[in-house]
Design a protein around this motif. Structure first.
Motif, short mmCIF file in Angstrom:
data_model
loop_
_atom_site.label_atom_id
_atom_site.label_comp_id
_atom_site.label_asym_id
_atom_site.label_seq_id
_atom_site.Cartn_x
_atom_site.Cartn_y
_atom_site.Cartn_z
N ALA A 18 0.83 -1.21 0.00
CA ALA A 18 0.00 0.00 0.00
C ALA A 18 0.87 1.26 0.00
N VAL A 19 1.91 1.29 0.80
CA VAL A 19 2.83 2.45 0.85
C VAL A 19 3.54 2.60 -0.49
N THR A 20 3.98 1.49 -1.06
CA THR A 20 4.67 1.54 -2.36
C THR A 20 3.74 2.09 -3.44
N TYR A 21 2.49 1.63 -3.45
CA TYR A 21 1.52 2.10 -4.43
C TYR A 21 1.27 3.60 -4.24
N THR A 22 1.13 4.07 -2.99
CA THR A 22 0.89 5.48 -2.72
C THR A 22 2.07 6.33 -3.21
N ILE A 23 3.28 5.91 -2.93
CA ILE A 23 4.47 6.65 -3.37
C ILE A 23 4.54 6.68 -4.90
N LYS A 24 4.25 5.54 -5.54
CA LYS A 24 4.28 5.49 -7.00
C LYS A 24 3.23 6.43 -7.59
N HIS A 25 2.04 6.47 -7.01
CA HIS A 25 0.96 7.33 -7.50
C HIS A 25 1.34 8.81 -7.36
N LEU A 29 1.87 11.66 -10.36
CA LEU A 29 1.22 12.97 -10.35
C LEU A 29 2.25 14.10 -10.50
N LYS A 30 3.36 13.98 -9.80
CA LYS A 30 4.43 14.99 -9.92
C LYS A 30 5.02 14.99 -11.32
N LEU A 31 5.17 13.82 -11.93
CA LEU A 31 5.69 13.74 -13.29
C LEU A 31 4.73 14.40 -14.28
N GLU A 32 3.43 14.22 -14.09
CA GLU A 32 2.44 14.88 -14.94
C GLU A 32 2.54 16.41 -14.77
N GLU A 33 2.72 16.86 -13.53
CA GLU A 33 2.86 18.29 -13.29
C GLU A 33 4.12 18.85 -13.95
#
Length: 173
Positions: A18-25, A29-33
């Motif tokens: 769950a933590v890994t998925y949250t960090i990846k997400h 989002l930062k990459l899209e920004e």
């Protein structure tokens, strides 16, 4: 006991996933920004390039000359004389940088006469009044020294030029 240990390991693995998925997400989002900001920067750079090209087109000497000829009657422009151009170091200082003149060897009467002549000048600006007081002190025998570099003054204008500068006023119907 094996079942408890297995359950704890399954819980730790689930939490880690769950933590890994949250960090990846969050990273996505930062990459899209970042991509969005890069696209905005590219658009601004393209706009700047376009505006520079437009300015170069609008300020071409041949085009400006044609416009001056076309609107000569309305604008009444005159060519700039080479004596009218100055370098940046020849421009006058800011009011805050103007040094206060130091009067030396001045007599009390000469100082009083200078102040009276500056006060008596009607319609003179503050700048003109200080210039008048410095001239008066120099004429009275006092030495006026300043820390500023002198700026060359323009040549006096002829009376014909002064008459040409007058603006005719009229009523608008």
């Amino acid at each position: 006991m094996l079942k408890t240990f297995d359950l704890v390991l399954i819980g730790v693995m689930t939490a880690t996933a769950a933590v890994t998925y949250t960090i990846k997400h969050r990273a996505e989002l930062k990459l899209e920004e970042v991509h969005r900001l890069e696209a905005e920067i590219k658009l601004e750079e393209d706009t700047i390039d376009l505006l520079k090209a437009d300015w170069a087109l609008q300020s071409q000497p041949n085009r400006l000359e044609r416009l001056v000829k076309a609107y000569d009657d309305e604008l009444q422009l005159q060519p700039t004389q080479s004596t009218s151009l100055v370098h940046a170091k020849e421009l006058p200082m800011l009011k805050s940088e103007v040094p206060v003149p130091e009067v030396t060897e001045a007599k009390a009467s000469a100082k009083g006469a200078t102040e009276a002549s500056a006060k008596g000048a009607t319609g003179a600006s503050a700048k003109g009044a200080t210039g008048a007081s410095a001239k008066g002190a120099a004429l009275a025998g006092a030495t006026v020294t300043t820390k500023a570099q002198s700026v060359p003054k323009p040549a006096p204008r002829a009376a014909e030029e002064d008459e040409a500068d007058e603006i005719e006023t009229g009523s608008v119907e």
